[in-house]
Structures are given as structure tokens and as C-alpha cells.
Motif scaffolding. Sequence first.
Motif, mmCIF file in Angstrom:
data_model
loop_
_atom_site.group_PDB
_atom_site.id
_atom_site.type_symbol
_atom_site.label_atom_id
_atom_site.label_comp_id
_atom_site.label_asym_id
_atom_site.label_seq_id
_atom_site.Cartn_x
_atom_site.Cartn_y
_atom_site.Cartn_z
ATOM 1 N N LEU A 173 67.476 55.857 33.568
ATOM 2 C CA LEU A 173 67.530 54.531 32.955
ATOM 3 C C LEU A 173 66.186 53.824 33.094
ATOM 4 O O LEU A 173 65.712 53.190 32.142
ATOM 5 N N LEU A 174 65.565 53.919 34.246
ATOM 6 C CA LEU A 174 64.279 53.261 34.459
ATOM 7 C C LEU A 174 63.217 53.794 33.508
ATOM 8 O O LEU A 174 62.347 53.046 33.060
ATOM 9 N N CYS A 175 63.287 55.079 33.188
ATOM 10 C CA CYS A 175 62.290 55.677 32.292
ATOM 11 C C CYS A 175 62.310 55.038 30.911
ATOM 12 O O CYS A 175 61.294 55.050 30.203
ATOM 13 N N LEU A 176 63.446 54.476 30.500
ATOM 14 C CA LEU A 176 63.545 53.856 29.174
ATOM 15 C C LEU A 176 62.866 52.500 29.131
ATOM 16 O O LEU A 176 62.587 51.983 28.048
ATOM 17 N N PHE A 177 62.589 51.904 30.289
ATOM 18 C CA PHE A 177 61.975 50.585 30.342
ATOM 19 C C PHE A 177 60.460 50.700 30.311
ATOM 20 O O PHE A 177 59.887 51.632 30.882
ATOM 21 N N ILE A 178 59.830 49.740 29.654
ATOM 22 C CA ILE A 178 58.379 49.605 29.675
ATOM 23 C C ILE A 178 58.047 48.584 30.751
ATOM 24 O O ILE A 178 58.423 47.415 30.632
ATOM 25 N N PRO A 179 57.377 48.974 31.830
ATOM 26 C CA PRO A 179 57.136 48.027 32.927
ATOM 27 C C PRO A 179 56.272 46.866 32.476
ATOM 28 O O PRO A 179 55.321 47.030 31.706
ATOM 29 N N ASN A 180 56.615 45.672 32.951
ATOM 30 C CA ASN A 180 55.893 44.469 32.547
ATOM 31 C C ASN A 180 54.481 44.451 33.109
ATOM 32 O O ASN A 180 53.512 44.508 32.380
ATOM 33 N N ASN A 181 54.383 44.372 34.408
ATOM 34 C CA ASN A 181 53.074 44.216 35.017
ATOM 35 C C ASN A 181 52.738 45.467 35.814
ATOM 36 O O ASN A 181 52.701 46.548 35.263
ATOM 37 N N ASN A 182 52.529 45.309 37.095
ATOM 38 C CA ASN A 182 52.174 46.458 37.922
ATOM 39 C C ASN A 182 53.427 47.100 38.487
ATOM 40 O O ASN A 182 53.557 47.289 39.691
ATOM 41 N N ARG A 183 54.363 47.442 37.577
ATOM 42 C CA ARG A 183 55.636 48.008 38.025
ATOM 43 C C ARG A 183 55.825 49.418 37.508
ATOM 44 O O ARG A 183 56.915 49.940 37.505
ATOM 45 N N GLY A 184 54.741 50.038 37.059
ATOM 46 C CA GLY A 184 54.868 51.385 36.525
ATOM 47 C C GLY A 184 54.756 52.469 37.566
ATOM 48 O O GLY A 184 54.863 53.649 37.250
ATOM 49 N N ASN A 185 54.526 52.109 38.856
ATOM 50 C CA ASN A 185 54.355 53.121 39.887
ATOM 51 C C ASN A 185 55.637 53.877 40.177
ATOM 52 O O ASN A 185 55.607 54.969 40.727
ATOM 53 N N ALA A 186 56.795 53.280 39.872
ATOM 54 C CA ALA A 186 58.062 53.948 40.128
ATOM 55 C C ALA A 186 58.391 54.980 39.063
ATOM 56 O O ALA A 186 59.312 55.778 39.245
ATOM 57 N N LEU A 187 57.670 54.988 37.969
ATOM 58 C CA LEU A 187 57.918 55.947 36.906
ATOM 59 C C LEU A 187 57.346 57.308 37.282
ATOM 60 O O LEU A 187 56.390 57.408 38.046
ATOM 61 N N PRO A 188 57.907 58.376 36.739
ATOM 62 C CA PRO A 188 57.329 59.706 36.991
ATOM 63 C C PRO A 188 55.938 59.806 36.375
ATOM 64 O O PRO A 188 55.636 59.136 35.377
ATOM 65 N N PRO A 189 55.074 60.644 36.928
ATOM 66 C CA PRO A 189 53.696 60.747 36.413
ATOM 67 C C PRO A 189 53.610 61.179 34.957
ATOM 68 O O PRO A 189 52.616 60.882 34.293
#
Length: 1498
Positions: A1342-1358
Motif C-alpha cells: 500500500l505504501l508503494c502506491l503513495f507518492i511521498p510528500n517531503n522527505n518521506r521516501g526513505n521507507a520505500l524500496p530502492p
Amino acid sequence: MAQVAVAPMATPAPTLPRLLAVNKDFTSLDEQIRQATHIIGLPDGWEILREGKERSDISRRIVRARAEWALRWILEKLRDETEAGTQARANEACWNLLDWMLHIVPTSRAATQLRDADFTSILEKTLQENSEREVAVGAQRGERVNDISESSETAREEPSPSRKRKRPSSGSSTPSKRQALDGPITATQGPLQLSNLFGAITSVTKTLTERADNTSADGAIQAEHIRMALRTDSAQAARILKSWLTAVHKLLLTQLGSASKGLRSRVLSSLPYVLQIWNLRNIDADDDTGASAEQFSTECLIAALTLHDTLRTLDAEDPDPAVDGVIQSMERLLASHLLAPSRSAFFATAAKTEKNDEAVDATMFAEYLLPLRAKIEQAAEIQDASEPLPTFFKPLFRAIPYLLDLTIKCFPSRTHKSRATGGTWIQGVFVSLAECAGCPLEEPKHAVHKSSIEIVEHLINTLATYSLTVHPKILQKYFWFHSGVKSLSKQEQAINWSLIAALIKLDANLFLTQPKSASSTTAELPDDMAQILFDQISSRPAEDVIPGRSSVTSPDFMQRASSSGLQQEHTATINSTMTTVVETIIMPILTAFARNRDLLGYIHRWDAQLCGSSPTRRTPFKTLSQSVWRDRKLMLAFKAVFENSLTSHQIVNLFKVHVGRIGTEIPHAPEELTTFFAGAYSSTVIINAIIESLEDDETIENLREHLRSALQNYAISVQDKQYRSNSDIELLWMTISQLLVIMWPVDLQMSRPRQEDFLRPLVEQAMEDVSTGRKQKDGERIDSKGRAGAFMFLLTACDHLRSVEGWDELVQRSLRKILKALSTSRLEATDLSSMAEILCAEFPHLLEYLETGSREGTLLDLLSKIAKHTSAEIAPQIATALSQHFFTKASPDLRNAYSSALLATVDKMGENDDLVATTMDALLQVVPAAISRSQREAILDNITDKLRSNPHNVEPYLSIMNHLMQVSNSTAKISSNGKTLFAISQSLHDAKLESVSTLEGFQELVRLTLHYLLLNRDQKQNKDYLTVFGAKLDAVLEKPRKCTSEKLAVLRATIMVQKDAAVVDWSQYLRLLDYCLQGKILPADLILDALNDFRPEFLNDHPDILGEVGGLIRKWINLQSGLNDVLSSPWNDGLSSLPLPTWIRLQKVLARYRLYRDIEWFLELSAQLLKAEVVPQDIHDILESVSDAISSLSLSERLQLLPFLAKEGDQPEALRLLHIVVSKLEDGQAHDGEQTQQQLVLVPRICALLGKSPSTEVFNTLLDSLDTIMNEKPWLLSQNNIEVVLATLVGLTSRSAPSFPSASAPKIYTRLCHTSRLILKLYRGRLGGRFHLLLPLLQNLLLCLFIPNNNRGNALPPWLKPTTATLTPTNATQYTRLLSTLCSPTLSSISKSHHRRTANTRDSLNDPIKAARDYVAQHIYPLLSSFSRFQLNGRLDPQVRDKLMPGIWEVVGIASLNREGLDAMFAGMDKSSQGVWRGVWEEWRRVHRRGKERERKS
């Protein structure tokens, strides 16, 4: 490494005098160093010794006093201010010796000498002299370039820029002559020498910083000594950092094309050492923040931004963890010393001033950007001088938008309050960066360069990416001052359409009509921006829309373009750019008006533009740009929002107003006449759009009278000469067609009088219009578009009239006119192609009205026109559509006529290649049994004659023959004469048509022919045929030296189709193959293919043939040089011994006849072939051969192959072979516990490799094996294996996942969702009590479908970088299916977990599906909590959200079964998440309520 000679232990003479005499006795620095190192006891080759035991042993033997002297001596050399000092600082050996002495001399004594020698100044000078030398741009190639050694205050720095840029004065001094070259090589140092020197300096710095970091009890005091030696003022520390960054950047540029990742990593690994020196600096007394921001921005900003851009480029081209780590370090450096102090100063100033969202000014940040702004100003001056811009500036241009991106990421806003306060800071940064780029919030005095406008576009797009915006008045000023619309100075200038598109993407509401209280306070700025923009789109010449083109287009250009053959390309560019304007400017504004319930406001402005672009007001140079307001995509966008944005009453009133314009009496005054026809034109376009948008039956019923009135008005208008001469004929006919479609079932179908009154005159008028020629001189002139409109009306009218009796004669006459109009004398090429496509694809049933006697000729003529006047891509598609209709829906008579027409096209083969290419696909669409045998045989005989007489382009002909031979054609020439096939083979041989595809097509023809003959070989005709055919074959077998490729194809087809050697003897055939192979009569590839024709089943029944072929192959192998050694020895990449195509065929032969050394050898050969550049068919053959080889192995042998193939590393070929082995494992064959254990460890091994996949190919291959096991091999899965699979999938969707190219993200996500669904569908019963393993997987997906707003992309897979790749709506649909599988299980998916309970009556009466849903309801609420939390830190693309929400509603629905769990979830949320959840819950209730209402109504 060279052997190091150890110095002798004895010291025959005192060393101090010898050391003191070194400077006097030797003049060369290198010789002095050599002598000094020899005296103090360093061995030969000491320079190449790095850290290790040998160096430590040598260091312990050195006398400390000598080492101290050497340390003092080398520091004096490096400190020297003369030319000798410059040479010493550029000498690698000096720095290596310094590093040695620092390891030998005690830390406290060394620190004292470093302080006395001012080591930081030495380091600064060294870096400046060897990494910042600059050469003049104007130097000629090959000219000796003098070094310019500048101080840090002047090197690459310009004076602080004023806010007004002065134009460069004329003269020899130009901006580029003052600009330093950005080349990577200095004037005195080559790239290798510079790299080695920098490595030595890095070693010294590393030694010092490591000792400064010593925190042990014994080393803390010593570490402080070193810190004092390295500590300097912030200005000098900034200069050292700048020079170091510059050196790293230059080294990266020199090594970009040739350096390995290891060398690159060594260069990048030096940055932490200089950063530590920077962190040890003395903070200035007046620096409240302690960030030394002023010194950093003055000295280091340009170097840091340039290096950061280069690193990002490297990481994008070749991802490397080392590069990624340095990028993060550079970002932290910029954030700490540029952004953080600027932000603190901003909020400190904002707290003392009144809030004013429009005039936010990040003053301190703008001051820190002055060095960057100076470079941008310098670039503008170079561009003003019409000189090429040095590449040094390009990274700086790219750095400005990235600074905004970094600002947003480094200071995330996670709460509503922080978003409100942080928004003003982001706005201030945005304005400052735009001003730095040269686009201030005021009207520019001089033209702004395109590069500056592009920077502002990127800034705006960055804001849009993060769903951020700024005050509307700021955006309005960028529109008025920098978009190129008519500015306050009234100067005509080119429009920056891409900037306008970016502004609209960020905030389309800018162009809505503002209320008076919010309107502009500046009287000079109009309020209606949409009207101004639309006027600009309509008034500008089409060429002005093209970026970079002048706004004034002269007729001379059009004439030159036409005369030079560029007119077509120029028009295509205009059309493409106008499409972009429609999609990125007009359509978003339309959507904004509709979203704000003001669609009538858009229609009003649209009406004004249409009136201005009517045919009565069109000028010759504006004709190309007028279609923008009638663009098809714009009409579809209007249709999407029309009925949802207006009430039924508004639609009726709007339609009534525009129909009234059409029904008004034509005025007589000339000035009124133009206005009348302009309004009529606009109303016709709008009426057309409204009619196409009508879908609601109630709305259509309310408009019924007005629609009838409109049809009546247009019926009169299209027959009025004055109206026609001042109108767009095409538009009139298209509107009438639309009205006819919508009014036919409600008003015309059942009324014969109305049909006579309305349709007959209109059809007669349309027939007259399509009959006029393009070059007709007398009568009314109608252009091609007008005739095409009449053409479409005739098709529409005839389609409706054919359903009513009594109109056949009119339909037939209309069809004759329609077909006659399909010519270049009536229609232009584009219109002709479109009309032909519409007739054949949408109205082919009208061809039933063709006159019986002329049907064949008419259809042949139609096919000829299609072939001649349509493109090569569309013509076969049109013919195919015709074939599909005629052979599925047409009457038998029309089908026969079409078949005859196709037969006639075969007669023209060789005369009309276009016609052949067009009808080729049409012939292949023919169902052979659907046409008569005589027609099939006529086509076959015709092609046969052509192949025998003059063969050319034979592959399509062979395809047609093979298609028709799917059924019996007993009297065709190839089926009735045994010599025909051999005649064709000889003809092909004589014409040298022996390609692989040709031989395969001919072989298939022989096989099909013999197939039907051998089925009925007892018939006399077939017996005679086979007798003649067999005699021909015997002649070939008796004289193998005369065998050709075509004759071999005949033999191969015969062998494949015969049974029990009925036609060809096996031994004779093998002798022929042996003779041709050993004697090289035919290519070896053909013989190997022939040997591969024997199927494994046949060989099992004929062991003699198996042995004979084996001997034949071995004999050929022995004749090939070196091949026998390759096949009999362990595999060692011996592919060079044969061509690759031959190896592929030989691999298949080796597998089929079991001639390989051992199975491991064969698998290594197969893996090497897969690694080579082979086509998909070859890959299929290789894998099929491996499958055959694996099938012959026992279970124990197959299990032994698993560890051999399942190896770590980037070996996708071996893993593909592993997948074949896995697919061949069968249940019930394990005879002992060891084999069972080997089976059960397979899945964990695959999962371990999957979690470390080095590439997407390895990932996909391993996942294929895993899916195969779950689908087909359940006995390989234990309970533990299921848990291992889930844990692996969780890892693949987390931040610890392997790195894959971002472009593959949607496909990777698809695979993960599919595998997850397999677990739920097939192994749901094994999840009992282990829902905690499934939830993290669902949350990560579910998280992968979201586009992180600010500096919240670190939780996404590389593999999912939000800046370069996002998931698609299709991915959201796949996740929704996964949730549906979880929440709404099928009985089959849960039956396995309940089948043992059937003995218990009470349990058997329970609903297992309800029990499964109840279980999910108890554990699913963390997923809903995550969904609420993810919305705070990210956003969903609107299309992704539309596809995702049905799955979320299912989860909410099933979670509502356990209200206690939902209440507990809500209590555990923070306030922000609770607010989001309330909105989700209310939306679900509305959706749930509507669903129940629909169910109740149904």
C-alpha cells in the motif's frame, strides 16, 4: 607487488650530517627525498607500501629522532613560498613521506610540528595550486596554456551582482574570456598525476582525522593535539573545503569514461576527511547559528552544487551505493550550512513583521545565493554576447530547482500547523531561487533568456510534484511578466507556453474569474487572465507556438519552406505543438472551470474565441492555428465534464441560446453579416459538442423540441447558398449527422413524412456535394473537408434508412456516389484515407447494396483505392476489417464476390505491389472452408505458376498457400502433379531464394500437401501422385551430391509426415544426411536441423536410428578442429569453435541423442548460449532442449542439480535452467527422507536468492520458479516455507530490498501482487494464527502506491524512487484485487482448511466464508490505520486513487464487522490520523449507502 628490499640494520656513519647535507648535495627534489629516505632507514619501494604488517614492522625499526627530523624537513619543503615549495606541494612523494612520518613520530610531537608549519595553510595552497588552476576560454587548441593561480577570494568568483544586469559593452573583452574552463585537467597536472597526488593527500588527511577521532582513554589527549593542528578559522576551512570539492569533481570528470567503480569509490571516500576538518573549524564570534553559512556560501556553494549535480548524473546512469552515500553527505552539507541557517533567519524575521503571504522575502537565503546568482548573471552576459555557453554553467542551472526540492525534503511538514508555517518558508525559497535565475517579481527591463525561464518552469514543477503551491498573486506576476503575453510595455514577444503550462499544472484556479474582493489591486493588470490567454492562443501565428520561434512569421518563410521540401515537416511540428497547448493549457483550464461550477464561464470564453476564428474572419496566415478550438481531445474533455457540471435547466437554456442564433434571419447589412455568421459558426461548434456530450435520457427528452428545431434550421441552412458560402460546410454536415443519430429513434424512425421532408432533400444535397470535383471551375467551390463531411452524412443517413422499407433505391444511389467520391479528384489524401477507413471499418454492411452484376469489380476497385491512397500501415488493417466482416456477417453472394475480388488481386501479383501488400493480410483472414474449393484452387494454381516462372517476394505467397492448404485441394496443381513441388524447388534454387524463412515456408507447404495425400493414398489419383513423387525423391537420394537446400526441405517434410517409411527409407535418408554433412554439400546448420526433426517418441521406438544418428554426429564432431576437445573436456567457454547458430542447433542435437559429456556440462553450455545474443525463437529451442535432457533424469539426479544451479550472483541464465528443473519435479517420487529434505530446502534457497537479486532478470526468473512451485508443486511447500515466502516478499517491498532500475517498478509491483494473491488463493489455510506475517506485506504494498510528500521516501524500496518512477493505475487495480481476494475469499480457497471437519455436523453447518471474513475483520484494522497515516506523509495520484479505493472500501466493510477493533484503532491514532480516518469513514458510508440504494432499486 615488487619485492621490498629491507635496509641494512647497521649504520656505518652518523646520520645527522648526512641529512643536513641533503639539500646542499642534491638539487632535484626527487633525489633529495630518495637520499633522505635511505638515510633514515626506509627500504626501496617504500612508496608502494600501504597499511599492513610489513609497513608496521618497518615503522618500528625507524629511529624516532630521524623521523622527527624528516617530518620537520618535509613540512619545511611544503611550507616554502617559493617556486620550490610549489613543486614540493605538487610532488606525490612528499606527501607519501609525510604520511610515513606521521605514523612513526609520536602524535604529540607530530601535532606540534604540524601547528608550527601551519599545516592547514599547506593543505589549502596544495589544493588551490593543483585543482583550481584555470585557463582562458579563448586559448587556441594546442597553445601552451599558462596557469593562473588565484587566491580563494578571486578564484571563480564575481563581484556581488546588482539587481539590474548591464548589457555587455562592445570590444574584445567578452564574458567568456573571463570564465574558467570547466575541463578536468589542469595546465601542469595530467589526470593520472593529479589522481595520484590527490590519493597521497587523502592518505595524510585520513591519518590525521583518524587520530583526531580517537576517543579511547589513552588517545583522547593525543586526539586533542591533532584537532588543534587541524583547527583553523572558518574562512580558511571554507577555502579548503571548496578546493577539495573542486578536486573531487575534476577527478570524477577525468575518470568518468574509463574508471572502475573501485577507483571512483576511492575518490569519493576522501570526502569525510575534509568534512571533518570543516567541522573542526573555529566558529566566528558573530555567527549565532554556528553554521558558518556566509563563508560556506561565499567559498563552497558553487563547488558543492557542481559536484552534487555530477554525482546525481553518475547515480542515474549507473547506480552505485558509494555514490548514493556521498550524495546524501552533500545534501546534509547543503542543508546544514545553507538551508537551516536561512530558515532560522526567515522565521526570526517573520516573527517580527506582519504576516503578508504575497510579499514573503527570504532575505538571508537570497544573500547566501549571491555567488550562484553571479554565475547566472555571467551566463546571461555570455548569451547576450551571442557566444556559446560553457558547459560549466549547466550544472548550476540544474542546481537551482534541486535546491527547492532539497528544501522541501529536508524540512518536512507533517502537521497542519507546520504546513501553514512551512508554506511561507517554501514560498520565500521559491521566490528567491526564481530571482536568482533571473526572473524577479517585476517586469524585466531586458529580455529574459530561455534558460532562466526553464529554471522557473522546473521550480514550479517541483512544487507541483509535492502538491505545494504559493500565493496566487505571485504566480500571476510570473504569468504577466515572464510568460510572454502582452506585457505592460506593450512589446510583442514570444510566448513561453511551457511556463504557462507549468503554472496551470500548479494552480489552474489562477485563470478563473476572481471576485472583486480578491481581484488585482494593480489597475494595469487585467483580472480575466483566461480571456487574455485565450486571446493570445487565437491571435498568435501558429509558428509562434513553437518554442524559440520568433513571434513574427513572414510569408517568405512559408515560401522557402515549401520550395525546399520542409513545409510538411513544419506543419507536423505546428500540429504537435498545438496539441501540447491543448492538453497542457486549455484542457486543464476547462477542468478548473468545471470543478469550480463555472463551466458556463468557460463556454462564454470559448464562444468568443470561436467567433474570432470563424471562416468569415479567418486570415490566410492563421488557418493552421484555428483548429485548436475544435481539437478532438478538447471536445472529449468537454464531454467528460459537461453533464456533471451543469443542471438540466442550464443545459436546456444554453442549447436554446445557440439554436436561436442558427434560426435567426440572415441580416442584409455587411457589418452585421460578418457578426451573424461568426456567431453561427461558434454556435454550431458548441451545439456539436453538446450533442456529443448528451448521455442522460432525461436531458435528451427535455431537449427534444430544441433538437428538432436545430435539425430543421440546419436542414434549411445547409441548402442555402448564402449560408453555405459563409460557413464551414464540413461542420454543418457533421452537426446534422450528430442530430440525425440522436433524433432518429425519438422523432424520425417511425415517421415516413418527416423522413421525406427532412432526409430526402438532405441526402440529395449531400450527394451533390460529394460529386463536386476539387478542380471544378464552375459552380460552388467546396473544399475536401466539406466533401468529407457530406460523405460522413451520407454514410450515417444510409445506415439509418436501410432499416426502413422503401429507401433501397436512394441508398443504392448514395452508395454509388460514396464509392465514386473515394478518389484524389474529390478528396485530399488525408481525407480520402480517413473516409476509406470509416467506410470499411464502421459501415461495411452498406456494401450489401452494391448492384449484383458489378459487385466483384466494385470491390476490386475499392481494394485498389485502399492500396493506392492509404498508408502502408493502415491499408492492410482496412482490408483485414473487410475480410472479417465479409466472412462472418456478409451474405453468401457478397462473400463470393469478395472472394473473387481477392482472386483477382492474386492475378495482379507482380504488377501492383501495393495491392498485393494490402490484400495479403486480407487473404490470410479468409477462412479456407468459407470459400469454394474452385476459388481456393484457382488462387493456389495462380501462385504456383508465378513461383515456377518468375519467383520473387515468395514468402508472402508461401504463407497464403499454406493458409489455403489447411483444407484439402485435391485438384490443385501442387496436389495433382507429383513433379510440381520439385519444379518449385528448382525455381527457388535458381533464383537463390534460400533464406531460412523461405525454406521453412516451402517445407510447410510440402508437409500440408502430403498430409492430405497420405490420408487417402489408396485413391488412384493419389497413388499416381505418390509414384511420381517417390521417383523424384529416389533420384535425390541416389545422387546426394546434387542435393540442394530446397530438395532437402522436400525430404524433411516427407520424413515428418510419413509413417513407417511409406515414402522414404530411413537408412537412405540418413546416408544422404551423412554424405551432405561430412562432404559439406549443404550447410551444417541445415543438416543439424534435419536431424532434430526426429521426435523423441520416434527415437524411443527406433533405437537403431538413434544409434546410427549418434555415430553420424560423432564422426562430424571428430572432423571439426578442436570441437571434440570442447565436448569431451570440462566446460570452459568453447563457443568460439563454432558459429553461434550452429552451436544452438548442435545443443539441440546433443540433448536429443544424449551425446553430451554429463548433465552439468550440458547445462553450462546451455547457460552460455542463453547469455549470448540470440533471438526469442532460439531461446525457446535452447530451453526446450534442456527440458528434454532433464526429462531423462531420475529424481535423485534432478535434485542434485538444484544446488548446482541455485548459486548467488547475477546468473539469470542458470536460474532459468533451475526453473526448468523445478517444473520437472514430480510428486510421489521421493523414496527416502534425504530426498524429501532436498525438496523442502528448495523454497528457502530460492527465497534467499530472491532477497538478494542483483538484477530484474534474476528477480523475475526466481519469482517464476516460486510461482510454479505454488501453482503446481504444493508438496514442495511446508508451513515454514510459506512463512519464508511471506518474509521474503515483505523484504522485497521494504527499504532493505535490492536496487533495481526505477523504470521496472510497475512490473516488479505487478509480480509481487500476483505472488501474494497466489498465497491467499492456494494456501490461505496455512495463514491461521500468522496474520502478522501478511499484514506487513499488505502495508508495504500500500505504501508503494503513495507518492511521498517531503522527505518521506526513505521507507520505500530502492527500486521505487519517487523522483524518477511512480506506480500506475494498473498497479492500484492489482492491489485492489489482492484485497478483494483477502476480504472476499472463494470457497475453493478455504475449502482445504475445512475439508477435515466434515465429520462434525455442527462445524459443517457453519459458513466457512463467513468464518474467514470474521477472522480477517479481527486483524485487518492496522492496514486501515496505515492507510490514514500514509495520507499524512504522501499523496495518491488521482487515477491511482480511483482504482485503489474499491479495495479500501472492501477492507473498511469487512473491518466494520468488528466495531470494537475499529474503536481501538481510532483510540490509538494521533489527532492528524484520526482526522484522516473520519474522512475515510464518512466517504465509505456514502459509498456504502449508494450501493445499498442501487441494490434496493434493482
